[in-house]
Design a protein around this motif. Structure first.
Motif, PDB file in Angstrom:
ATOM      1  N   PHE A   1     -22.466 -80.221  65.386  1.00 44.86           N
ATOM      2  CA  PHE A   1     -22.769 -79.185  64.387  1.00 44.86           C
ATOM      3  C   PHE A   1     -24.023 -79.555  63.582  1.00 44.86           C
ATOM      4  O   PHE A   1     -24.890 -78.720  63.344  1.00 44.86           O
ATOM      5  CB  PHE A   1     -21.576 -78.978  63.440  1.00 44.86           C
TER       6      PHE A   1
ATOM      7  N   ALA B   1      -8.206 -75.752  58.804  1.00 46.07           N
ATOM      8  CA  ALA B   1      -8.575 -76.557  59.968  1.00 46.07           C
ATOM      9  C   ALA B   1      -7.450 -77.501  60.375  1.00 46.07           C
ATOM     10  O   ALA B   1      -6.833 -78.140  59.518  1.00 46.07           O
ATOM     11  CB  ALA B   1      -9.843 -77.354  59.660  1.00 46.07           C
TER      12      ALA B   1
ATOM     13  N   GLU C   1     -12.185 -80.577  65.882  1.00 42.35           N
ATOM     14  CA  GLU C   1     -13.354 -79.688  65.913  1.00 42.35           C
ATOM     15  C   GLU C   1     -13.372 -78.782  64.682  1.00 42.35           C
ATOM     16  O   GLU C   1     -14.425 -78.543  64.092  1.00 42.35           O
ATOM     17  CB  GLU C   1     -13.335 -78.832  67.190  1.00 42.35           C
ATOM     18  N   GLU C   2     -12.205 -78.258  64.326  1.00 41.26           N
ATOM     19  CA  GLU C   2     -12.136 -77.382  63.158  1.00 41.26           C
ATOM     20  C   GLU C   2     -12.387 -78.157  61.866  1.00 41.26           C
ATOM     21  O   GLU C   2     -13.029 -77.655  60.943  1.00 41.26           O
ATOM     22  CB  GLU C   2     -10.764 -76.691  63.094  1.00 41.26           C
TER      23      GLU C   2
ATOM     24  N   LEU D   1     -16.001 -78.594  61.527  1.00 44.03           N
ATOM     25  CA  LEU D   1     -16.612 -77.326  61.088  1.00 44.03           C
ATOM     26  C   LEU D   1     -16.442 -77.139  59.579  1.00 44.03           C
ATOM     27  O   LEU D   1     -17.390 -76.769  58.869  1.00 44.03           O
ATOM     28  CB  LEU D   1     -15.968 -76.154  61.838  1.00 44.03           C
TER      29      LEU D   1
ATOM     30  N   MET E   1     -18.837 -79.511  57.797  1.00 40.82           N
ATOM     31  CA  MET E   1     -20.240 -79.070  57.884  1.00 40.82           C
ATOM     32  C   MET E   1     -20.483 -77.886  56.962  1.00 40.82           C
ATOM     33  O   MET E   1     -21.516 -77.822  56.276  1.00 40.82           O
ATOM     34  CB  MET E   1     -20.561 -78.698  59.342  1.00 40.82           C
ATOM     35  N   ALA E   2     -19.531 -76.957  56.934  1.00 43.25           N
ATOM     36  CA  ALA E   2     -19.674 -75.781  56.055  1.00 43.25           C
ATOM     37  C   ALA E   2     -19.698 -76.218  54.591  1.00 43.25           C
ATOM     38  O   ALA E   2     -20.451 -75.668  53.778  1.00 43.25           O
ATOM     39  CB  ALA E   2     -18.543 -74.787  56.310  1.00 43.25           C
TER      40      ALA E   2
ATOM     41  N   LEU F   1     -15.953 -75.478  69.576  1.00 39.48           N
ATOM     42  CA  LEU F   1     -14.583 -75.220  69.116  1.00 39.48           C
ATOM     43  C   LEU F   1     -13.721 -74.669  70.251  1.00 39.48           C
ATOM     44  O   LEU F   1     -12.634 -74.132  70.004  1.00 39.48           O
ATOM     45  CB  LEU F   1     -14.605 -74.247  67.937  1.00 39.48           C
TER      46      LEU F   1
ATOM     47  N   LEU G   1     -23.130 -70.877  61.155  1.00 37.24           N
ATOM     48  CA  LEU G   1     -22.085 -71.785  60.658  1.00 37.24           C
ATOM     49  C   LEU G   1     -21.127 -71.047  59.724  1.00 37.24           C
ATOM     50  O   LEU G   1     -19.897 -71.190  59.824  1.00 37.24           O
ATOM     51  CB  LEU G   1     -22.742 -72.956  59.914  1.00 37.24           C
TER      52      LEU G   1
END
Lengths: 249, 249
Positions: free
Chosen positions: A114, A227, A231-232, A235, A238-239, B118, B235
């Protein structure tokens, strides 16, 4: 000026941040230019030491805010006992955002993907050589097998640098967080449940970390998007990093 | 049972969703198994048509919720004029989550990267052949050059399917959104400012779309993380899709 431009170009190519300050109005030295680095060191000169000292904080601020604007400075004139004014154009060039991931597990792999897609420079640090391998992290810019606090204590950590601690192990994450909190970093996050976060904060407090510093740690880490998979979680982290960078949290 | 298991295996390999229903308690047919597909069609039999009809809604719900549990059904017994009870073990196997991106611009490229990381199945649709190219989307599972509404009207759209409309063009996005809203999709998002979203909603309302359906469109799209670059917007969208999937919005 040729030498100064060469340095500017080299610096930008190395993806390091800097600011330029150019006198655009004043009694003398119009067009003189100074390069200012994140640590406050300078290259070039404006012909007035007091002026240079006065503008460095503004130049460093501009560097991190990507600002370009004209600032006015009033400095004393040694010979005439009267003050003179300079208008200086200050322009900031921040380094690309950097993400330091401590702990090379599953979440770190997705987080690297990401972060690279978002043009971050990514460094992965793990003391365990079997985790921090090039096979697992083909796209990391730097992959370091070492104790994270030893590495971090030796390198510059900037407001454009985010650090994410994913070790799940106090012997790695506490020394790492202590160094991160002692610097002016853009984002500090650490994995763990609310209870883990509270226990860690308590231990750091006992070791002398002030309470207001502990509040800077994002933990539980990541935006609350429910999440569950690695992977979640990556994410969500990163967000959160991007949200904090844009002051949306 | 051999044939049924072959069908189950083939179905799971094709990454399609299904549920299984097995009688575990009752007066007869213990161990009988039925496969139930998302559209309500079935394979196999439980020896009691009323029981089969009764459990199909629960099986479809289990399919989308990944639930596994025992359900009790009471059905009439034709010969004896008295009711009998069955306990049926119902287990759901949802298809992998799917993302359909309409509009193959910059944001779509990053969004494909995030969605593949994902483990989403990603389909990119754009009527413009110069945008929807394999060079731009090497990792998309499907890349379709066609009018999006024509494609969407022909394919199943499930609660596990998210659709993101990025065309910035009413002649593509309005017909697409009308089809998306007429199905039971997991996430519907459309790019555009708040004003664009309001104007689009007004046009769709004039064309007969009910107000409660229009509220299902996420627009402005994405979590509010201050996203500005195409990568950051992608994102924010991906984080919103995951949040909605986990009922965190």
């Amino acid at each position: 000026m040729g030498e100064l431009f060469k340095q500017l170009k080299a610096h930008l190519e190395q993806e390091q941040g800097l600011a330029t300050a150019t006198i655009v109005q004043g009694p003398d030295h119009i067009g003189s230019r100074l390069l200012i680095y994140p640590d406050g060191t300078t290259v070039g000169q404006l012909g007035n030491a007091e002026l240079e000292t006065a503008l460095i904080p503004d130049a460093i601020a501009a560097l991190w805010n990507t600002r370009a604007s004209v600032h006015t400075y009033t400095v004393s004139q040694q010979s005439a006992e009267q003050s003179i004014h300079y208008e200086v154009f200050i322009e900031g060039f921040p380094p690309p955002p950097e993400l330091i991931i401590v702990g090379a597990g599953h979440i770190a792999i997705s987080l690297t993907t990401f972060a690279k897609a978002l043009h971050y420079r990514v460094t992965v640090i793990d003391a365990r050589a079997t985790f921090a391998t090039r096979e697992r992290f083909p796209h990391a810019d730097e992959l370091i097998v070492a104790w994270p606090d030893e590495i971090l204590s030796q390198r510059p950590l900037y407001p454009s640098t985010a650090i994410v601690v994913l070790t799940h192990d106090p012997k790695f994450d506490e020394p790492t967080l202590k160094i991160a909190l002692s610097r002016h970093m853009g984002y500090i996050g650490a994995i763990g449940s609310r209870q883990t976060a509270e226990e860690r904060a308590e231990r750091l407090r006992e070791q002398g970390t002030p309470a207001h510093q502990l509040q800077r740690i994002h933990g539980p880490i990541g935006l609350n998007i429910g999440a569950t998979s690695p992977e979640e979680i990556a994410l969500a982290i990163m967000a959160e990093i991007v949200a904090v960078r844009h002051q949306k949290q």
